[in-house]
Design a protein around this motif. Structure first.
Motif, mmCIF file in Angstrom:
data_model
loop_
_atom_site.group_PDB
_atom_site.id
_atom_site.type_symbol
_atom_site.label_atom_id
_atom_site.label_comp_id
_atom_site.label_asym_id
_atom_site.label_seq_id
_atom_site.Cartn_x
_atom_site.Cartn_y
_atom_site.Cartn_z
ATOM 1 N N ARG A 34 84.365 109.608 -5.807
ATOM 2 C CA ARG A 34 83.046 109.779 -6.472
ATOM 3 C C ARG A 34 82.190 108.960 -5.682
ATOM 4 N N ALA A 35 82.175 107.924 -5.346
ATOM 5 C CA ALA A 35 81.447 106.799 -4.707
ATOM 6 C C ALA A 35 81.237 107.222 -3.279
ATOM 7 N N SER A 36 82.448 107.672 -2.682
ATOM 8 C CA SER A 36 82.289 108.089 -1.224
ATOM 9 C C SER A 36 81.236 109.318 -1.080
ATOM 10 N N ALA A 37 81.245 110.047 -2.052
ATOM 11 C CA ALA A 37 80.551 111.445 -2.278
ATOM 12 C C ALA A 37 79.064 111.201 -2.155
ATOM 13 N N LEU A 38 78.778 109.887 -3.185
ATOM 14 C CA LEU A 38 77.355 109.281 -3.094
ATOM 15 C C LEU A 38 76.887 108.853 -1.779
ATOM 16 N N LEU A 39 77.705 107.916 -1.030
ATOM 17 C CA LEU A 39 77.559 107.605 0.212
ATOM 18 C C LEU A 39 77.286 108.833 1.014
ATOM 19 N N LEU A 40 78.160 109.626 1.297
ATOM 20 C CA LEU A 40 77.937 110.805 2.093
ATOM 21 C C LEU A 40 76.639 111.571 1.853
ATOM 22 N N ARG A 41 76.329 111.627 0.554
ATOM 23 C CA ARG A 41 75.167 112.365 0.431
ATOM 24 C C ARG A 41 73.913 111.703 0.933
ATOM 25 N N ARG A 42 73.710 110.195 0.603
ATOM 26 C CA ARG A 42 72.854 109.725 1.198
ATOM 27 C C ARG A 42 72.831 109.369 2.604
ATOM 28 N N ALA A 43 73.808 109.374 3.429
ATOM 29 C CA ALA A 43 73.987 109.783 4.792
ATOM 30 C C ALA A 43 73.164 111.006 5.304
ATOM 31 N N LEU A 44 73.837 111.915 4.650
ATOM 32 C CA LEU A 44 73.088 113.327 4.881
ATOM 33 C C LEU A 44 71.579 113.405 4.808
ATOM 34 N N GLU A 45 71.013 112.921 3.536
ATOM 35 C CA GLU A 45 69.646 112.637 3.444
ATOM 36 C C GLU A 45 68.915 111.930 4.287
ATOM 37 N N ARG A 46 69.386 110.672 4.937
ATOM 38 C CA ARG A 46 68.941 109.911 5.806
ATOM 39 C C ARG A 46 68.742 110.656 7.179
ATOM 40 N N GLY A 47 69.973 111.439 7.424
ATOM 41 C CA GLY A 47 69.993 112.396 8.490
ATOM 42 C C GLY A 47 68.924 113.424 8.509
ATOM 43 N N LEU A 48 68.501 113.979 7.576
ATOM 44 C CA LEU A 48 67.594 115.028 7.226
ATOM 45 C C LEU A 48 65.886 114.392 7.670
ATOM 46 N N ASP A 49 66.013 112.919 6.805
ATOM 47 C CA ASP A 49 64.942 112.196 7.035
ATOM 48 C C ASP A 49 64.322 111.876 8.400
ATOM 49 N N ASP A 50 65.498 111.641 9.397
ATOM 50 C CA ASP A 50 65.344 111.454 10.658
ATOM 51 C C ASP A 50 64.996 112.645 11.569
ATOM 52 N N PHE A 51 65.376 113.653 11.012
ATOM 53 C CA PHE A 51 65.020 115.081 11.529
ATOM 54 C C PHE A 51 63.566 115.508 11.428
ATOM 55 N N TRP A 52 63.397 115.322 10.299
ATOM 56 C CA TRP A 52 62.017 115.637 9.642
ATOM 57 C C TRP A 52 60.844 114.683 10.222
ATOM 58 N N GLN A 53 61.344 113.414 10.438
ATOM 59 C CA GLN A 53 60.304 112.582 10.963
ATOM 60 C C GLN A 53 60.018 113.054 12.475
ATOM 61 N N GLY A 54 60.782 113.720 13.110
ATOM 62 C CA GLY A 54 60.482 114.349 14.492
ATOM 63 C C GLY A 54 59.704 115.472 14.136
ATOM 64 N N VAL A 55 59.788 116.186 13.457
ATOM 65 C CA VAL A 55 59.144 117.713 13.414
ATOM 66 C C VAL A 55 57.752 117.543 12.666
ATOM 67 N N VAL A 56 58.016 117.196 11.245
ATOM 68 C CA VAL A 56 56.890 117.025 10.333
ATOM 69 C C VAL A 56 57.128 116.045 9.476
ATOM 70 N N PRO A 57 56.483 114.797 9.740
ATOM 71 C CA PRO A 57 56.599 113.596 9.141
ATOM 72 C C PRO A 57 56.600 113.644 7.510
ATOM 73 N N GLY A 58 55.369 114.559 6.974
ATOM 74 C CA GLY A 58 55.230 114.823 5.719
ATOM 75 C C GLY A 58 56.228 115.400 5.002
ATOM 76 N N MET A 59 57.392 115.871 5.448
ATOM 77 C CA MET A 59 58.385 116.765 4.951
ATOM 78 C C MET A 59 59.470 115.606 4.275
ATOM 79 N N THR A 60 59.597 114.377 4.759
ATOM 80 C CA THR A 60 60.507 113.548 4.189
ATOM 81 C C THR A 60 60.029 112.899 2.803
ATOM 82 N N ARG A 61 59.032 113.261 2.120
ATOM 83 C CA ARG A 61 58.709 113.289 0.770
ATOM 84 C C ARG A 61 59.334 114.198 -0.283
ATOM 85 N N ILE A 62 59.586 115.282 0.225
ATOM 86 C CA ILE A 62 59.725 116.428 -0.563
ATOM 87 C C ILE A 62 60.994 116.699 -1.213
ATOM 88 N N GLY A 63 61.918 115.825 -1.173
ATOM 89 C CA GLY A 63 63.336 116.113 -1.721
ATOM 90 C C GLY A 63 64.214 117.418 -0.980
#
Length: 177
Positions: A34-63
């Protein structure tokens, strides 16, 4: 990988799932998974933040909207996999008294999928076939005006409910007649 912190989360999840030989672990396998699942979800969300930072920076606030809008900027398979993996990891993170915790082998499979998704997101946005750029510069999402919209060949019409053709419907029954 997209970010050092996302990579660190994936490595931490890996070490929780597969502790080194001879390491005494206080946590049970379900808690570690369960702790690993939480870490993996956080890693995926950080990857999404980095992706959107290069496309539309405001998208990182919208969950969750980050995942839902991903199909317009990447191929549909990547967007679909991202949504499914994020949902599965979110489900695995939550404690429910009536369910067993996720198994380490299940989360190990999710770890490999998260690594592949982070690599796909690192490549940045791709322009799908339905995105056209105008000569003035901005990108418009949608079909080009010259492409006619045709229905798919495998679409069948569904008959309306009612009596078969050639028969009349029975009158409604009112009360005891």
């Amino acid at each position: 990988m997209t970010d050092d912190t996302a990579r660190a989360d994936v490595n931490a999840a890996q070490s929780l799932l597969r502790p080194a030989a001879g390491t005494m672990t206080v946590l049970g396998p379900g808690v570690r998974a369960r702790a690993s699942a939480l870490l993996l979800r956080r890693a995926l969300e950080r990857g999404l933040d980095d992706f959107w930072q290069g496309v539309v920076p405001g998208m990182t606030r919208i969950g969750k909207h980050r995942i839902l809008c991903l199909g317009a900027y990447t191929d549909r398979e990547t967007a679909r996999r991202c949504y499914l993996i994020w949902s599965a990891l979110s489900t695995a993170c939550h404690y429910r008294a009536h369910e067993l915790p996720p198994g380490p082998s299940e989360i190990q499979g999710r770890l490999l999928e998260v690594e592949a998704l982070l690599e796909a997101l690192e490549r940045g946005p791709t322009v799908p076939h339905s995105v056209s750029a105008s000569p003035s510069g901005p990108v418009h999402v949608g079909r080009p005006a010259t492409t006619p919209v045709a229905p798919p060949a495998a679409v069948r019409s569904v008959p309306k409910p009612g009596p078969p053709p050639g028969r009349r419907a029975a009158p409604p029954v009112i009360g005891d007649q």
